[in-house]
Design an enzyme around this catalytic site. Sequence first.
Site, PDB file in Angstrom:
ATOM      1  CG  HIS A  83      -0.979  -0.578  -4.278  1.00 49.48           C
ATOM      2  ND1 HIS A  83      -2.046  -0.842  -3.243  1.00 49.48           N
ATOM      3  CD2 HIS A  83      -1.840   0.272  -5.071  1.00 49.48           C
ATOM      4  CE1 HIS A  83      -2.974  -0.002  -3.396  1.00 49.48           C
ATOM      5  NE2 HIS A  83      -2.784   1.027  -4.313  1.00 49.48           N
ATOM      6  CB  CYS A  84      -2.132  -6.063  -3.348  1.00 49.79           C
ATOM      7  SG  CYS A  84      -0.481  -6.803  -2.972  1.00 49.79           S
ATOM      8  CB  ALA A  85      -2.460  -5.279   1.722  1.00 51.50           C
ATOM      9  CB  THR A  96       1.951  -6.966  -5.678  1.00 47.86           C
ATOM     10  OG1 THR A  96       0.856  -6.068  -5.351  1.00 47.86           O
ATOM     11  CG2 THR A  96       2.933  -5.987  -6.349  1.00 47.86           C
ATOM     12  CE1 TYR A 133      -3.378   2.740   0.387  1.00 48.27           C
ATOM     13  CE2 TYR A 133      -2.045   3.520   2.269  1.00 48.27           C
ATOM     14  CZ  TYR A 133      -3.255   3.503   1.584  1.00 48.27           C
ATOM     15  OH  TYR A 133      -3.888   4.871   1.499  1.00 48.27           O
TER      16      TYR A 133
END
Length: 242
Positions: A136-138, A144, A48
């Site tokens: 992106h992801c977390a 990702t 993130y």
Amino acid sequence: MPFESTQPVVPGDRVHLVPGSHNVRDLGGLRTRSGRTVRTGRVYRSDYPSFLEVDATAIARFGLATVVDLRRGTEAAEECIDWGGRGVAYRRWPLTAGRESSWHARYTSYLTRRPETVVGAVREVMRPAAHTVLFHCAAGKDRTGVLAALLLAVLGVGEDDIVADYLLSAASVEPVIARLVEMEMYAGMLADSSVDEQLPRAEHMHLLLRWLERHGGAEAWLVEHGVPAGELTDFRDVMLER
């Protein structure tokens, strides 16, 4: 299986150490099997991207035009930068593994559960007009990592070097988890998971790439699921140095 990278990646060449995030790096800088180099400064991957909340100059410094968010709607509702207010196009293509959590799923689940979201994310990242783009992801590791593997495979980067890139996320796992568990939603997901369990494993990425091989390779899988071949060619044209 033995793991051998033909091009050890030195953090600092591609990895960006930025306050607020822990897993930011350039997709470029890797070599393809044919000896060409993937251009830097066009595509970035990240956890993130809260570094953009900390550093007001980061958007200009990275030259960001587009952000592709791979998280679910509930995650984006928990925290999401006002991209439009910063002049950056925001696209969300949530990768999901179905009943499997994002933390424990076999990576092939992202391609079989809702392949249209994978395809949508790939097409947006590949689109030259969207560059410079960050996806992106977390944590910037699993969802990702799957997207990065597909993109690098399309560019012709070899399997061991795709795995080496994926493993660079290991250093970020502990600080990323420490940040995420401060939020109730992620704290519940991670309650029974240790840092060791969250570390990227070479075999997980090898399994994904071998699965793709059985389906003709990343390019064949993408074309079969609706990506025009011309878009793949255009992506290689802008991403590979002559």
